[in-house]
Design a protein around this motif. Structure first.
Motif, PDB file in Angstrom:
ATOM      1  N   ARG A 196      -7.857   2.932  -1.755  1.00  0.00           N
ATOM      2  CA  ARG A 196      -9.125   2.573  -2.400  1.00  0.00           C
ATOM      3  C   ARG A 196      -9.125   1.120  -2.891  1.00  0.00           C
ATOM      4  NH1 ARG A 196     -13.034   6.095  -4.300  1.00  0.00           N
ATOM      5  NH2 ARG A 196     -13.250   7.887  -2.918  1.00  0.00           N
ATOM      6  N   GLU A 197      -8.016   0.679  -3.491  1.00  0.00           N
ATOM      7  CA  GLU A 197      -7.992  -0.632  -4.138  1.00  0.00           C
ATOM      8  C   GLU A 197      -7.535  -1.764  -3.220  1.00  0.00           C
ATOM      9  OE1 GLU A 197      -5.582  -0.258  -7.642  1.00  0.00           O
ATOM     10  OE2 GLU A 197      -6.782   1.423  -8.437  1.00  0.00           O
ATOM     11  N   ARG A 198      -6.723  -1.465  -2.211  1.00  0.00           N
ATOM     12  CA  ARG A 198      -6.118  -2.533  -1.420  1.00  0.00           C
ATOM     13  C   ARG A 198      -6.640  -2.599   0.008  1.00  0.00           C
ATOM     14  NH1 ARG A 198      -4.606  -6.204  -3.640  1.00  0.00           N
ATOM     15  NH2 ARG A 198      -2.556  -6.679  -2.733  1.00  0.00           N
ATOM     16  N   THR A 238       0.846  -1.200   0.000  1.00  0.00           N
ATOM     17  CA  THR A 238       0.000   0.000   0.000  1.00  0.00           C
ATOM     18  C   THR A 238       0.881   1.249   0.000  1.00  0.00           C
ATOM     19  OG1 THR A 238      -0.184  -0.261   2.417  1.00  0.00           O
ATOM     20  CG2 THR A 238      -2.017  -1.068   1.068  1.00  0.00           C
ATOM     21  N   ASN A 255     -12.254  12.095  -5.303  1.00  0.00           N
ATOM     22  CA  ASN A 255     -11.481  11.443  -6.364  1.00  0.00           C
ATOM     23  C   ASN A 255     -10.010  11.792  -6.185  1.00  0.00           C
ATOM     24  OD1 ASN A 255     -11.077  14.025  -7.400  1.00  0.00           O
ATOM     25  ND2 ASN A 255     -12.574  13.799  -9.045  1.00  0.00           N
ATOM     26  N   VAL A 256      -9.188  11.275  -7.066  1.00  0.00           N
ATOM     27  CA  VAL A 256      -7.745  11.459  -6.917  1.00  0.00           C
ATOM     28  C   VAL A 256      -7.360  12.929  -6.992  1.00  0.00           C
ATOM     29  CG1 VAL A 256      -7.244  11.105  -9.375  1.00  0.00           C
ATOM     30  CG2 VAL A 256      -5.495  10.577  -7.642  1.00  0.00           C
ATOM     31  N   ARG A 310      -4.775   5.380  -4.714  1.00  0.00           N
ATOM     32  CA  ARG A 310      -5.037   4.064  -5.321  1.00  0.00           C
ATOM     33  C   ARG A 310      -4.844   2.942  -4.302  1.00  0.00           C
ATOM     34  NH1 ARG A 310      -2.155   6.448  -9.560  1.00  0.00           N
ATOM     35  NH2 ARG A 310      -0.261   5.349  -8.930  1.00  0.00           N
ATOM     36  N   SER A 311      -3.781   3.040  -3.508  1.00  0.00           N
ATOM     37  CA  SER A 311      -3.503   1.984  -2.527  1.00  0.00           C
ATOM     38  C   SER A 311      -4.664   1.807  -1.565  1.00  0.00           C
ATOM     39  CB  SER A 311      -2.235   2.321  -1.739  1.00  0.00           C
ATOM     40  OG  SER A 311      -1.083   2.254  -2.541  1.00  0.00           O
ATOM     41  N   ALA A 355      -1.253  10.494  -5.401  1.00  0.00           N
ATOM     42  CA  ALA A 355      -1.983   9.660  -6.356  1.00  0.00           C
ATOM     43  C   ALA A 355      -1.794   8.180  -6.044  1.00  0.00           C
ATOM     44  CB  ALA A 355      -1.520   9.968  -7.779  1.00  0.00           C
ATOM     45  N   THR A 356      -0.551   7.813  -5.679  1.00  0.00           N
ATOM     46  CA  THR A 356      -0.282   6.412  -5.343  1.00  0.00           C
ATOM     47  C   THR A 356      -1.014   6.000  -4.082  1.00  0.00           C
ATOM     48  OG1 THR A 356       1.891   6.550  -6.380  1.00  0.00           O
ATOM     49  CG2 THR A 356       1.550   4.754  -4.828  1.00  0.00           C
TER      50      THR A 356
END
Length: 361
Positions: free
Chosen positions: A157-159, A110, A198-199, A154-155, A150-151
């Motif tokens: 939200r997705e992981r 993450t 959002n991002v 994503r980490s 940004a990373t």
């Protein structure tokens, strides 16, 4: 499963103990250098064997206890391969597993707070340990150690927020005394990463935090890149050498009855001051008292400290070890450097067949 959440007040860091009660195997997530005695005492009192320490990332606000615990207990050190840390036994990647008994945690990369951030998800996805990637209603900063808004977006939200809604989330820190959250809560209420953010929203927010760097960053980061191993192997806290004493999870130094008997029999110079802190009537009751013990009731101790010698060790005694534990704390706060409580008190002393003066045979 055995689970404990521990806290370091100086850095507001949480350390987590996970253990399988049948095998006795345990993991510690994000141990803190200064809490070696606390953590080893808890493991000892619960009858556990530390298999590994797992750091969520290279911390900037405290030094990890991984190396100290390895030296003391033989545990393996696990960190992210992407962290660049030296002296680790296990270099973890996304999808790896770290086992304790029949249980395991899944490693999830993450990154975003740092390039080497990991989160650890319990095998049944009922709990996850998110380090600084996701805090309670917040997240870790992204302005150093290869951080990226940004990373991190994503980490998380997705992981992390993709886990089941009921999954409990345990952060690496909290500065308000909050202890746990859930995926459902953070999806809905996290002001940075939840709801309709959002991002672009998140990046704009994180790029304008304007936070000063952590005070210990110049010390903590280099030390943590060595997994907490001090230069030249220094830094192991020294235990008292006047007797074989151990520190309890409650922070009280204790001596076992047999060890005390040996000390009393062999110490000729600067003998131990043995204080029985029961009331006068108890000193001669059915339990009797240890030969050489001085009666100084706990109710009078605070006003009679001047009768004791600070340059000689003190061992406190009572019926069960409860009042004498309080007495040992009082003495330590009063500046007595060598103090221990007789673990289990006279009840344990007599149960181990050791001699007393008076009392019932």
């Amino acid at each position: 499963m055995i689970f404990r959440q521990l806290f370091d007040a100086a850095s507001s860091t949480y350390t987590y103990l996970l253990a399988d009660p049948d095998s006795g195997e345990a993991l510690l997530i994000d141990p803190v250098f200064e809490h070696l005695r606390r953590d080893t005492a808890l493991l000892r009192e619960l009858g556990l064997r530390l298999v590994a320490t797992l750091d969520t990332h290279v911390h900037a606000d405290h030094v990890t206890g991984a190396w100290l615990l390895q030296q003391r207990l033989g545990s393996r050190i696990a960190v992210s391969e992407a962290s660049g840390a030296a002296h680790a036994d296990l270099l973890l990647r996304d999808g790896d597993r770290v086992s304790f008994g029949p249980r395991h945690v899944e490693v999830r990369a993450t990154p975003g707070h740092t390039a080497g951030c990991l989160s650890y998800v319990l095998d049944d996805q009922s709990m996850a340990f998110t380090g600084d990637a996701l805090l309670i209603r917040g997240c870790g900063r992204t302005d150093f150690q290869q951080g990226s808004p940004a990373t991190l977006f994503r980490s998380v939200r997705e992981r992390i927020l993709s886990l089941p809604p009921t999954c409990l989330l345990y952060p690496g820190h909290d500065y308000r005394g909050l202890t746990v959250t859930s995926v459902a809560e953070e999806r809905r209420h996290n002001p940075r990463l939840g709801g309709d953010a959002n991002v672009g929203d998140f990046t704009g927010y994180m790029n304008h935090l304007g936070l000063p760097h952590p005070k210990l960053m110049d010390i903590a980061v280099p030390a943590n890149l060595q997994c907490g191993r001090p230069a030249h192997g220094e830094g192991m806290p020294a235990d008292p050498d006047w007797a074989p004493v151990t520190c309890s999870f409650g922070g009280i130094w204790e001596i076992a009855p047999l060890a005390l008997q040996e000390q009393l029999a062999t110490t000729s110079s600067d003998p131990i001051q043995l204080l029985d802190v029961r009331e006068a009537a108890e000193f001669h009751d059915a339990l009797g008292h240890i030969d050489g013990a001085r009666l100084l009731p706990l109710s009078e101790l605070a006003t009679r400290l001047g009768e004791l010698e600070k340059d000689r060790p003190v061992v406190t005694v009572c019926r069960s070890g409860t009042r004498s534990a309080q007495a040992s704390v009082l003495l330590a706060k009063a500046g007595f450097p060598q103090v221990a409580n007789l673990g289990g008190g006279l009840l344990r002393w007599r149960a181990e067949g050791l001699p007393v003066v008076g009392g019932d045979t």
